[in-house]
Every structure is written in structure tokens, then in C-alpha cells.
Design a protein around this motif. Structure first.
Motif, mmCIF file in Angstrom:
data_model
loop_
_atom_site.group_PDB
_atom_site.id
_atom_site.type_symbol
_atom_site.label_atom_id
_atom_site.label_comp_id
_atom_site.label_asym_id
_atom_site.label_seq_id
_atom_site.Cartn_x
_atom_site.Cartn_y
_atom_site.Cartn_z
ATOM 1 N N ILE A 174 -58.299 81.670 -103.870
ATOM 2 C CA ILE A 174 -58.418 82.959 -103.902
ATOM 3 C C ILE A 174 -59.645 83.419 -104.359
ATOM 4 O O ILE A 174 -60.233 83.128 -105.355
ATOM 5 C CB ILE A 174 -57.165 83.567 -104.935
ATOM 6 C CG1 ILE A 174 -57.361 83.243 -106.160
ATOM 7 C CG2 ILE A 174 -55.815 83.147 -104.179
ATOM 8 C CD1 ILE A 174 -56.223 84.081 -107.166
ATOM 9 N N ALA A 181 -57.944 93.518 -106.129
ATOM 10 C CA ALA A 181 -57.356 92.931 -104.931
ATOM 11 C C ALA A 181 -57.822 91.406 -104.772
ATOM 12 O O ALA A 181 -58.991 91.091 -104.959
ATOM 13 C CB ALA A 181 -58.003 93.943 -103.999
ATOM 14 N N TYR A 182 -57.017 90.963 -104.140
ATOM 15 C CA TYR A 182 -57.548 89.481 -103.935
ATOM 16 C C TYR A 182 -56.836 88.923 -102.553
ATOM 17 O O TYR A 182 -55.810 89.392 -101.858
ATOM 18 C CB TYR A 182 -57.075 88.420 -104.694
ATOM 19 C CG TYR A 182 -55.679 88.314 -104.965
ATOM 20 C CD1 TYR A 182 -54.790 86.992 -104.450
ATOM 21 C CD2 TYR A 182 -54.725 89.144 -105.812
ATOM 22 C CE1 TYR A 182 -53.628 87.032 -104.396
ATOM 23 C CE2 TYR A 182 -53.290 89.002 -105.860
ATOM 24 C CZ TYR A 182 -52.714 87.601 -105.139
ATOM 25 O OH TYR A 182 -51.296 87.482 -105.539
ATOM 26 N N SER A 183 -57.632 87.932 -101.905
ATOM 27 C CA SER A 183 -56.989 87.348 -100.656
ATOM 28 C C SER A 183 -57.405 85.700 -100.815
ATOM 29 O O SER A 183 -58.319 85.448 -101.309
ATOM 30 C CB SER A 183 -57.532 87.986 -99.425
ATOM 31 O OG SER A 183 -58.795 87.899 -99.533
ATOM 32 N N SER A 191 -52.036 81.970 -95.551
ATOM 33 C CA SER A 191 -52.899 83.068 -96.342
ATOM 34 C C SER A 191 -51.992 83.938 -97.114
ATOM 35 O O SER A 191 -50.910 83.797 -97.102
ATOM 36 C CB SER A 191 -53.357 84.188 -95.115
ATOM 37 O OG SER A 191 -52.051 84.637 -94.559
ATOM 38 N N SER A 193 -52.337 87.235 -100.392
ATOM 39 C CA SER A 193 -53.112 88.375 -100.555
ATOM 40 C C SER A 193 -52.273 89.100 -101.871
ATOM 41 O O SER A 193 -50.979 88.875 -102.046
ATOM 42 C CB SER A 193 -53.189 89.445 -99.453
ATOM 43 O OG SER A 193 -52.094 89.515 -98.729
ATOM 44 N N GLN A 195 -52.413 92.267 -105.194
ATOM 45 C CA GLN A 195 -53.101 93.215 -106.118
ATOM 46 C C GLN A 195 -52.868 92.807 -107.562
ATOM 47 O O GLN A 195 -51.692 92.612 -108.126
ATOM 48 C CB GLN A 195 -52.633 94.589 -105.889
ATOM 49 C CG GLN A 195 -53.529 95.566 -106.830
ATOM 50 C CD GLN A 195 -55.105 95.496 -106.664
ATOM 51 O OE1 GLN A 195 -55.490 95.744 -105.538
ATOM 52 N NE2 GLN A 195 -55.982 95.666 -107.856
ATOM 53 N N TYR A 210 -47.977 89.339 -104.876
ATOM 54 C CA TYR A 210 -48.251 88.214 -104.037
ATOM 55 C C TYR A 210 -47.490 88.314 -102.905
ATOM 56 O O TYR A 210 -46.331 88.648 -102.786
ATOM 57 C CB TYR A 210 -47.839 87.166 -104.962
ATOM 58 C CG TYR A 210 -48.021 85.711 -104.605
ATOM 59 C CD1 TYR A 210 -49.290 85.113 -104.887
ATOM 60 C CD2 TYR A 210 -47.313 85.014 -103.341
ATOM 61 C CE1 TYR A 210 -49.637 83.695 -104.240
ATOM 62 C CE2 TYR A 210 -47.685 83.562 -102.980
ATOM 63 C CZ TYR A 210 -48.553 83.245 -103.210
ATOM 64 O OH TYR A 210 -49.037 81.953 -102.727
ATOM 65 N N GLU A 212 -47.333 85.799 -99.358
ATOM 66 C CA GLU A 212 -48.088 84.610 -98.469
ATOM 67 C C GLU A 212 -47.236 84.638 -97.256
ATOM 68 O O GLU A 212 -46.168 84.789 -97.071
ATOM 69 C CB GLU A 212 -47.553 83.440 -99.241
ATOM 70 C CG GLU A 212 -47.946 82.254 -98.505
ATOM 71 C CD GLU A 212 -48.439 81.047 -99.574
ATOM 72 O OE1 GLU A 212 -48.962 79.834 -98.677
ATOM 73 O OE2 GLU A 212 -48.325 81.110 -100.528
#
Length: 256
Positions: A174, A181-183, A191, A193, A195, A210, A212
Motif C-alpha cells: 500500500i 489516503a492510501y491505495s 486493488s 484503497s 482512508q 478499507y 478491496e
């Protein structure tokens, strides 16, 4: 993180929803839930067998809690609260069903566990527990002062965190931005993503959402708590999450 496993489980299992409350409303004393926030390490003992298991806990300022037992192969999710010097709460049990070097996946065991005991801020808690399936015993948790009071900041999180498993060939990463924020993605093509938020900058506990998505399988949504620890020369992100009857714990190392 092969949460493809999670999505597959969701598609083939009928799972009970998460439940539980935050303890008895009859507890007297001032609300001290916020003082529970932090990281803990200890054990619990089942009666009458006397079998002892490891127990680690992440507790947010609002009492949301994840307790993990790698000896007992279980993850517990729920809420704890403080009333004066008394700690109480109810958690839901999840049984481990899959693990690799950086991920554990657990499914709802349909078991609710209630606990109550004495609490000393900055020291720890101890008491007893019982479940709706007849299990009972005692627990003890020691407050990890240095780790808990290391604080929280997005500057510490910013960057890439990754994990891999040599035996299975699975891997995941990640990328966390400066605003939390993350991805990322895993080796199965899924994938992720979400916060990350900081409920209290003085405590090394983060909350996060989370999401996915795995091609052909659908999606999995969850939320959870995370913390950062120093392991020898590496920084390790430890996160626990739950949603839709499935829970997990993963460990990712920060890349240079």
C-alpha cells in the motif's frame, strides 16, 4: 494481502453479523474509556483446563478494540469501556482460517465474550471473562508504555508498506499519502484503497477504512485499527480489520 481469500469466503459462507455491546450500563464511576487507548500485551487462561494463551490488544480512544491470540488462533473484535477503575466490554470471536507471512484471515465463530476487571491507567488491566458458549477464565494485559506513547502522525505513515510470503509467492503493498489516503494492490490482482485517521495524536493508534476489489469476485469493505512498531531495523505496520463476518490482521514493512 490475498484478501481475495476473504472475498471468496464471503461468497461461499453464511456468516453471522458482528455483535456485542460495550459492557454493563450499571458500571459506576466517571467515564475513563479514553484512558484505555493504547497497546497491550498479556495472556488469558481458560478454566478449568488452566490452558494459557498469548493476548495482544489495540484499543482506540473511543474503546473500539481488537484483541489477538496467535496461540489461541483467534481474533476478538468489539468495544471496551472504562468506568472509574473498572474495565468492561463485549467482543466477538473470529477463528483463524488462513495465514501467510504477513496476513491472517479469520471468520466469525458466532461466539460473544464478555469481560470485566480492574484497570490502572498506564499500567494495565486484569479480570475475568465468559462466553455464550460456556467458556470462562481470566485475563491480564500489560500496558506497553513506550509503544503506546510514541504518538501518531501521517508523516510517519507516508510512503510504501509491503509484505511478501516466500512459500506461497503472495505479496502486497500500500502507498500512504501525506493526508492518510492510501491505495495498493496484491499479487492476485486485487486493488485496495481507504482512508487513515488519527483519533489522538498522542497515542500510537490509527483508525482506517478499507475497500478491496478483486476482478471477477466482487468487493470487501471493512474498518479497523492500526499501529506502527519498530522491529529491529524495520518499521512495521500492524493492522486489524473486520467487516461482513470476516476479520484479519496484517503486517507490512516500510520500504526505504
Amino acid at each position: 494481502m490475498n484478501f481475495k481469500t476473504v472475498i471468496t469466503l464471503l461468497s461461499v459462507l453464511t456468516l453471522a453479523g458482528c455483535g456485542g455491546d460495550s459492557g454493563s450500563d450499571s458500571d459506576a464511576g466517571p467515564n475513563t474509556t479514553a484512558s484505555l487507548a493504547g497497546l497491550y500485551l498479556g495472556s488469558f487462561t481458560e478454566n478449568p483446563s488452566g490452558t494459557n494463551y498469548d493476548l495482544a490488544a489495540i484499543v482506540a480512544p473511543n474503546g473500539k478494540s481488537y484483541l489477538m491470540s496467535f496461540d489461541g488462533l483467534r481474533l476478538y473484535v468489539g468495544s471496551l469501556k472504562g468506568a472509574g477503575d473498572v474495565i468492561s466490554g463485549t467482543v466477538r470471536a473470529y477463528d483463524f482460517v488462513y495465514a501467510n507471512a504477513f496476513l491472517v484471515v479469520a471468520t466469525d465463530a458466532a461466539e460473544s465474550v464478555s469481560a470485566r476487571g480492574a484497570f490502572v491507567p498506564g499500567d494495565g488491566a486484569s479480570g475475568s471473562f465468559n462466553s455464550n458458549k460456556g467458556q470462562a477464565g481470566t485475563f491480564s494485559l500489560n500496558y506497553l508504555t513506550a509503544e503506546s506513547e510514541a504518538g501518531a502522525s501521517f508523516a510517519q505513515l507516508e510512503g510504501r508498506w509491503a509484505g511478501s510470503d516466500e512459500d506461497s509467492g503472495e505479496s502486497a503493498y500500500i502507498d500512504i499519502a501525506a493526508d492518510g489516503a492510501y491505495s495498493g494492490a496484491d499479487s492476485d490482482g486485487c486493488s485496495v484503497s481507504g482512508q487513515i485517521s488519527i483519533p489522538d495524536a498522542s497515542v500510537n493508534v490509527y483508525t482506517f477504512t478499507y475497500q478491496e476489489v478483486c476482478p471477477g469476485l466482487g468487493s470487501y469493505s471493512a474498518n479497523g485499527l492500526m499501529e506502527v512498531e519498530q522491529d529491529d531495523e524495520d518499521e512495521v505496520l500492524i493492522a486489524a480489520l473486520s467487516g461482513s463476518g470476516v476479520a484479519g490482521v496484517y503486517l507490512l514493512t516500510k520500504e526505504p
